[in-house]
Every structure is written in C-alpha cells, then in structure tokens.
Design a protein around this motif. Structure first.
Motif, PDB file in Angstrom:
ATOM      1  N   LEU A 222       0.824  -1.208   0.000  1.00 60.20           N
ATOM      2  CA  LEU A 222       0.000   0.000   0.000  1.00 60.20           C
ATOM      3  C   LEU A 222       0.857   1.257   0.000  1.00 60.20           C
ATOM      4  O   LEU A 222       0.512   2.253  -0.658  1.00 60.20           O
ATOM      5  N   ALA A 223       1.978   1.241   0.723  1.00 61.04           N
ATOM      6  CA  ALA A 223       2.867   2.405   0.729  1.00 61.04           C
ATOM      7  C   ALA A 223       3.435   2.661  -0.666  1.00 61.04           C
ATOM      8  O   ALA A 223       3.520   3.820  -1.106  1.00 61.04           O
ATOM      9  N   VAL A 224       3.805   1.599  -1.363  1.00 62.93           N
ATOM     10  CA  VAL A 224       4.297   1.758  -2.736  1.00 62.93           C
ATOM     11  C   VAL A 224       3.188   2.281  -3.643  1.00 62.93           C
ATOM     12  O   VAL A 224       3.413   3.161  -4.479  1.00 62.93           O
ATOM     13  N   LEU A 225       1.975   1.763  -3.463  1.00 57.98           N
ATOM     14  CA  LEU A 225       0.850   2.236  -4.276  1.00 57.98           C
ATOM     15  C   LEU A 225       0.592   3.723  -4.051  1.00 57.98           C
ATOM     16  O   LEU A 225       0.404   4.479  -5.003  1.00 57.98           O
ATOM     17  N   PHE A 226       0.608   4.152  -2.790  1.00 58.96           N
ATOM     18  CA  PHE A 226       0.390   5.571  -2.505  1.00 58.96           C
ATOM     19  C   PHE A 226       1.519   6.434  -3.068  1.00 58.96           C
ATOM     20  O   PHE A 226       1.281   7.563  -3.498  1.00 58.96           O
ATOM     21  N   THR A 227       2.728   5.899  -3.075  1.00 65.41           N
ATOM     22  CA  THR A 227       3.848   6.644  -3.651  1.00 65.41           C
ATOM     23  C   THR A 227       3.668   6.804  -5.158  1.00 65.41           C
ATOM     24  O   THR A 227       3.875   7.889  -5.701  1.00 65.41           O
ATOM     25  N   VAL A 228       3.266   5.734  -5.827  1.00 63.80           N
ATOM     26  CA  VAL A 228       3.039   5.794  -7.277  1.00 63.80           C
ATOM     27  C   VAL A 228       1.895   6.737  -7.600  1.00 63.80           C
ATOM     28  O   VAL A 228       1.919   7.443  -8.609  1.00 63.80           O
ATOM     29  N   LEU A 229       0.906   6.781  -6.716  1.00 66.40           N
ATOM     30  CA  LEU A 229      -0.237   7.668  -6.935  1.00 66.40           C
ATOM     31  C   LEU A 229       0.027   9.097  -6.461  1.00 66.40           C
ATOM     32  O   LEU A 229      -0.894   9.902  -6.373  1.00 66.40           O
ATOM     33  N   GLN A 230       1.275   9.392  -6.152  1.00 62.58           N
ATOM     34  CA  GLN A 230       1.751  10.728  -5.778  1.00 62.58           C
ATOM     35  C   GLN A 230       1.082  11.254  -4.507  1.00 62.58           C
ATOM     36  O   GLN A 230       0.628  12.395  -4.443  1.00 62.58           O
ATOM     37  N   ALA A 231       1.056  10.383  -3.500  1.00 60.20           N
ATOM     38  CA  ALA A 231       0.570  10.778  -2.177  1.00 60.20           C
ATOM     39  C   ALA A 231       1.638  10.392  -1.146  1.00 60.20           C
ATOM     40  O   ALA A 231       1.475   9.434  -0.395  1.00 60.20           O
ATOM     41  N   PRO A 232       2.758  11.113  -1.146  1.00 56.30           N
ATOM     42  CA  PRO A 232       3.880  10.705  -0.287  1.00 56.30           C
ATOM     43  C   PRO A 232       3.581  10.803   1.205  1.00 56.30           C
ATOM     44  O   PRO A 232       4.096   9.999   1.985  1.00 56.30           O
ATOM     45  N   ASP A 233       2.753  11.738   1.619  1.00 60.50           N
ATOM     46  CA  ASP A 233       2.430  11.850   3.037  1.00 60.50           C
ATOM     47  C   ASP A 233       1.624  10.646   3.515  1.00 60.50           C
ATOM     48  O   ASP A 233       1.867  10.096   4.593  1.00 60.50           O
ATOM     49  N   VAL A 234       0.682  10.202   2.701  1.00 60.89           N
ATOM     50  CA  VAL A 234      -0.096   9.015   3.041  1.00 60.89           C
ATOM     51  C   VAL A 234       0.794   7.775   2.999  1.00 60.89           C
ATOM     52  O   VAL A 234       0.674   6.870   3.831  1.00 60.89           O
ATOM     53  N   ALA A 235       1.714   7.743   2.027  1.00 63.26           N
ATOM     54  CA  ALA A 235       2.633   6.607   1.916  1.00 63.26           C
ATOM     55  C   ALA A 235       3.523   6.496   3.155  1.00 63.26           C
ATOM     56  O   ALA A 235       3.744   5.390   3.663  1.00 63.26           O
ATOM     57  N   LEU A 236       4.011   7.611   3.651  1.00 66.22           N
ATOM     58  CA  LEU A 236       4.847   7.573   4.860  1.00 66.22           C
ATOM     59  C   LEU A 236       4.052   7.127   6.077  1.00 66.22           C
ATOM     60  O   LEU A 236       4.538   6.358   6.907  1.00 66.22           O
ATOM     61  N   SER A 237       2.818   7.584   6.183  1.00 68.38           N
ATOM     62  CA  SER A 237       1.969   7.152   7.292  1.00 68.38           C
ATOM     63  C   SER A 237       1.693   5.656   7.195  1.00 68.38           C
ATOM     64  O   SER A 237       1.754   4.939   8.200  1.00 68.38           O
ATOM     65  N   GLN A 238       1.400   5.190   6.017  1.00 68.85           N
ATOM     66  CA  GLN A 238       1.135   3.762   5.810  1.00 68.85           C
ATOM     67  C   GLN A 238       2.375   2.933   6.090  1.00 68.85           C
ATOM     68  O   GLN A 238       2.295   1.854   6.679  1.00 68.85           O
ATOM     69  N   LEU A 239       3.518   3.430   5.699  1.00 73.77           N
ATOM     70  CA  LEU A 239       4.770   2.716   5.938  1.00 73.77           C
ATOM     71  C   LEU A 239       5.038   2.577   7.432  1.00 73.77           C
ATOM     72  O   LEU A 239       5.421   1.508   7.907  1.00 73.77           O
ATOM     73  N   GLY A 240       4.797   3.644   8.168  1.00 76.67           N
ATOM     74  CA  GLY A 240       5.038   3.590   9.608  1.00 76.67           C
ATOM     75  C   GLY A 240       4.020   2.754  10.350  1.00 76.67           C
ATOM     76  O   GLY A 240       4.370   1.885  11.149  1.00 76.67           O
ATOM     77  N   VAL A 241       2.752   2.994  10.084  1.00 78.00           N
ATOM     78  CA  VAL A 241       1.699   2.314  10.840  1.00 78.00           C
ATOM     79  C   VAL A 241       1.429   0.918  10.292  1.00 78.00           C
ATOM     80  O   VAL A 241       1.416  -0.061  11.043  1.00 78.00           O
ATOM     81  N   GLY A 242       1.229   0.800   8.997  1.00 79.10           N
ATOM     82  CA  GLY A 242       0.842  -0.479   8.412  1.00 79.10           C
ATOM     83  C   GLY A 242       1.954  -1.483   8.288  1.00 79.10           C
ATOM     84  O   GLY A 242       1.720  -2.690   8.345  1.00 79.10           O
TER      85      GLY A 242
END
Length: 89
Positions: A40-60
C-alpha cells in the motif's frame, strides 16, 4: 509506465490482503500484514501521495505487525504453566 506499476501493485495488494485474511497463525499474519502495508505504501507513492505513503509505511508496515507480535508473545507467556520450583501444589 505508471499505469503498469499501478496495476502490478494493485494485484500485489489484493494477493497480500487475501493472504492476510486467510492466514490463521498470528505470527505469519503479522508478516503478511507488514507486506500488505508495504504494498500500500508503494501504491500511494506511485499515486503521488507521499504523506499518506509515509503514514502507511510507519503504521501499516511497522507498528501494527509489531503490536500483533508483542500481543501474541504476551498471550503465549500467559498460557504457559508456571514452572517455579518454590511453588507447591
């Protein structure tokens, strides 16, 4: 190129989410959940949502699997019978 990355990552996310739902062992489930969080973090990064990707990386990917592993460890310790030599029954 971006569309291909999105499709591949969506497939990996679907596979890892299905594996997490079907896994019964909590330790393995924590590992699969970490993989799902990473997908999911990679998906959010590809979809250009780096803040959500960082949150997902930390929490998920880190905090949730760690909490599951700590809980499993605590429960398994509580289920073990005490083997204290000074305890008399």
């Amino acid at each position: 190129m971006t569309d291909a990355l999105i499709v591949i990552d969506l497939l990996l996310t679907a596979v890892s989410a299905t594996a997490a739902a079907l896994t019964r062992d909590p330790v393995r489930q924590a590992a699969v959940l970490a993989l799902l969080g990473l997908c999911l973090a990679v998906l959010f990064t590809v979809l250009q949502a780096p803040d959500v990707a960082l949150s997902q990386l930390g929490v998920g990917s880190a905090i949730t699997p760690l909490l599951i592993l700590l809980t499993v460890r605590r429960v398994r310790r509580a289920e073990r019978p005490d083997d204290h030599p000074d305890r008399q029954e």
